[in-house]
Scaffold this motif. Sequence first.
Motif, PDB file in Angstrom:
ATOM      1  N   GLY A 128     -12.552  11.005   5.027  1.00 33.22           N
ATOM      2  CA  GLY A 128     -13.344  11.912   6.570  1.00 33.22           C
ATOM      3  C   GLY A 128     -14.167  13.630   6.342  1.00 33.22           C
ATOM      4  O   GLY A 128     -13.449  14.537   7.239  1.00 33.22           O
ATOM      5  N   SER A 184     -16.138  16.302   6.346  1.00 38.22           N
ATOM      6  CA  SER A 184     -17.691  17.028   6.527  1.00 38.22           C
ATOM      7  C   SER A 184     -17.937  18.061   6.385  1.00 38.22           C
ATOM      8  O   SER A 184     -17.392  18.668   6.291  1.00 38.22           O
ATOM      9  N   ASP A 220     -17.949  13.058   7.884  1.00 43.34           N
ATOM     10  CA  ASP A 220     -17.205  11.880   8.326  1.00 43.34           C
ATOM     11  C   ASP A 220     -16.896  10.611   6.404  1.00 43.34           C
ATOM     12  O   ASP A 220     -16.683   9.632   7.020  1.00 43.34           O
ATOM     13  N   GLY A 247     -11.834  16.998   7.563  1.00 40.73           N
ATOM     14  CA  GLY A 247     -11.284  16.463   6.381  1.00 40.73           C
ATOM     15  C   GLY A 247     -10.926  16.976   4.802  1.00 40.73           C
ATOM     16  O   GLY A 247     -11.178  17.714   4.473  1.00 40.73           O
ATOM     17  N   LYS A 272     -24.002  10.180   5.627  1.00 43.81           N
ATOM     18  CA  LYS A 272     -22.708   8.719   5.793  1.00 43.81           C
ATOM     19  C   LYS A 272     -22.717   8.378   4.933  1.00 43.81           C
ATOM     20  O   LYS A 272     -23.796   7.873   3.604  1.00 43.81           O
TER      21      LYS A 272
END
Length: 281
Positions: free
Chosen positions: A9, A11, A27, A64, A219
């Motif tokens: 996760g 970012s 993420d 994260g 992503k």
Amino acid sequence: MKEILSLDGVSYSYQLDGGESKKAVDDVSFTVHEGEWIAIVGHNGSGKSTLAKLMIGLLFPEQGNINLFLERLTQENLWELRSRLGIVFQNPDNQFVGSTVQDDVAFSLENNGVPFEEMVTRVHNALAQVKMSDFLDQEPHHLSGGQKQRVAIAGALALQPQLLILDEATSMLDPQGRDEVIQVVADLKRKTGLTVISITHDLEEVLLADRIIVMNQGKVLTIGTPTQVFARGKELEAIGLDLPFALKVSGLLREYGMAFDGEHMTEEELVNELWTSHFSK
């Protein structure tokens, strides 16, 4: 398989002029296991470079966790964990600090307090692995681009890393230099089981990977083997990525009614099928 690196996760955002922020990595989660070759690809601005900086601790995630060798990467353990990495960047000239090839390969070992006798052995072994033993006393800046990157790889290998990260390491090389460097890494992985992460645009490099991670707008778009990923050809082209030449040619031939057994990633595979299935009868 033993876990070498994992992102959970993760970012990260950059601050733009005017106080606004832009999310460069959004993420992102994936795991790299011992002995794998992972290629990370994506168009410019997809988040690849930021991801590379996060993996080696030049940046830390806003959200994260990043785990290296089963330990969460923090400011406190950064230098200890990074000492177990080998890192090769885009421009080898920016990495050279020694006046000769052997001095340059020895530099990181000196910084890590490796005893002299062991250091000499490691330098010679690393240069032998990349076929640069004959250049011990040469000045690095007099080498060709491919030779420079091979010396940079030797410097990383001398540290006896558990993970080798190549950050666009072939992008500034001519075709011969790219082939030299890619072949060296492929041979090392086959002989030693080295774990490799390559952030790259080079399709020849990508096709050697066990798995590909495709980044798009910060992503993860998809993760899979080269065959699985390139089967999504139209989707990859839509985000600005190229496809292997053989895959594009076989697609065009299919449009003209020629049948093929599966997908072809290399020209050799395509030529072999064309010969055995269509022209040798």
